[in-house]
Design an enzyme around this catalytic site. Structure first.
Site: not given
Lengths: 196, 295
Positions: B25, B82, B154, B166, B215, B237
């Protein structure tokens, strides 16, 4: 059985491995200098040429690979692979390096952005007379071709000019398109059977 | 011999070329150049990274076309952007700008709580998020040419990314173990089209490339996602909210390539400075969890 390596730093490695295995050869990933030993041929896959070039340097594979190719290891590069093998490139990043083993100048993203990516039936007389479904993705073309390099296929671009998209110099083969995405093994067979 | 654009092969093939890579990003030209220099395979151009969207609140929308075009002009690698879930007019705008991939993203505020974009109508390929196999196959049925597991964007908390990759890979393995006559009920349970369920059961994989997102903040996070079966990673992020973005970006690229070599990942992890501070997903109230957007 021939042993064909696939440079496995980034890109569509898996598709080339399937194609090699479907041709009846043994496929192995090349990530480190030691992996270059005992190969009958090498494929540099499609991917992001700037990323692969940087990773070649970071993991100290650039010089061993260049040396192996200069010493005659047969190699086939598709799309990003073509860019990485070329003597010169147009529209690369300012610091973009290439292996400089085939006497061609390649124009990056020559056909445009992804919105311009396309498929086209392509004639490759060197292989046979049946058209090949060629997939071009943000593809490069050969802008200038050296005297010892033979163009094996050309297509007309939107500027109306013919550009080479498949070429061979001795045991180096390069294509703008991605035969590994089609399941059509003829280009891989040509490389493995006739060049390696 | 006609040239045909926008075919499924051309759209899905584009994602194949990104495999083994990191998509980052970026919010401006400077960050886009840092990402390209670090070896990113593509950049996602957006006005605010998910961590800022989370912090600032409000409605998050498609980025300003000027900003996207500046980034397109500054790098040679693919540029993604996006659109809001269901917002086909934003997607039309992004297509007219010639972005290389559109992310129909839960990180932005959804524009339609029932329908996603009909992605077959576009020449540009789409990537969509999914938390499970049924959601992934519904998106593919609508024309998505690439899937990313959602994670919780984020946060810098990788736990939801782990759960989602998973879940998707586990459900694929389960389908592959079923007898042919059991696939009809499997399709009903997954709320996904039978033809796609059958294809996944037969091939043991999605018909499109599967990245992971949400994440991921460290080289070790990237290596873990790759070992869990991702074809590549999105880092939102995690890079530009950290102490040393250029070094962290390059480290994540290395770890994604050599995900199976702990020594390389260890070396990449040294001296990176501060990681993004992060938020534990468990501390986020349910209405603010982005992964739950999408249907």
């Amino acid at each position: 059985m021939k042993r064909i390596g696939v440079l496995a730093l980034q890109g569509d490695v898996r598709e080339h491995i399937f194609a090699i295995e479907n041709c009846g050869a043994f496929a192995t990933e090349v990530k480190r200098p030691g992996d270059l030993e005992n190969l009958d041929g090498l494929i540099i896959p499609g991917g992001e040429s700037t990323t692969i070039a940087k990773l070649l340097r970071i993991f100290e594979l650039f010089e061993p690979l260049q040396k192996a190719l200069t010493n005659g290891l047969p190699v086939y590069g598709s799309c990003a692979g073509m860019i990485l093998l070329a003597n010169k490139i147009i529209d690369g990043t300012s610091d973009q390096e290439t292996l400089e083993v085939i006497d061609i100048t390649v124009k990056r993203n020559a056909f445009g952005r992804q919105v311009d990516s396309f498929e086209q039936e392509l004639l490759i007389p060197e292989i046979d007379s049946k058209p090949f479904n060629a997939i071009f993705i943000r593809a490069p073309w050969i802008e200038q071709i050296g005297a010892d390099v033979k163009s094996l296929a050309e297509i007309k671009s939107s500027d109306g000019l013919m550009h080479s998209v498949l070429a061979r110099e001795k045991n180096i083969l390069v294509s703008s398109f991605h035969p590994e995405l089609t399941g059509d093994l003829r280009v891989h067979r040509y490389f493995i059977d006739k060049i390696c | 011999m006609d040239q045909v654009t926008g075919t499924a092969r051309v759209k899905r093939g584009m994602a194949e070329m990104l495999k083994g890579g990191v998509i980052m990003d970026v919010v401006n030209v400077e960050q886009a150049r840092i990402a390209e220099d670090a070896g990113a395979v593509a950049v996602m151009a957006l006005e605010r990274v998910p961590a800022d969207i989370r912090a600032q609140g409000g409605v998050a929308r498609m980025s300003d076309p000027d900003m996207i075009e500046k980034i397109q002009a500054s790098v040679s690698i693919p540029v993604m952007a996006k659109a809001r879930i269901g917002h086909f007019a934003e997607a039309q705008i992004l297509e007219s700008l010639g972005v290389d991939y559109i992310d129909e993203s839960e990180v932005l505020t959804p524009a339609d709580f029932e329908h996603h974009i009909d992605k077959w109508n576009f020449t540009i390929p789409f990537v969509c998020g999914a938390t499970n196999l049924g959601e992934a196959l519904r998106r593919i049925n609508e024309g998505a040419a690439m899937i990313r597991s959602k994670g919780e964007a984020g946060t810098g908390d990788v736990s939801n990314a782990t759960t989602h990759i998973r879940t998707i890979t586990g459900e694929i393995r389960r389908l592959a173990s079923l007898r042919p006559e059991e696939l009809y009920v499997a399709a009903k349970d997954l709320q996904a089209p039978y033809a796609l369920v059958k294809e996944v059961a037969e091939t043991g994989k999605l018909p499109v490339v599967l990245f992971t997102a949400g994440g991921i903040a460290t080289p070790a996070d990237a290596a873990m996602m790759m070992q869990l079966g991702a074809d590549g990673v999105f880092i939102g992020s995690g890079i530009f909210k950290s102490g040393n973005p250029a070094q962290r970006a390059a480290a994540c690229v290395k770890a994604t390539t050599f995900f199976n070599d702990a020594k390389v990942v260890a070396d990449a992890s040294r001296g990176l400075g501060e990681a993004m501070v992060g938020i534990n997903v468990a501390d986020i109230p349910a209405p603010h969890r982005l992964a739950e957007r999408g249907w």
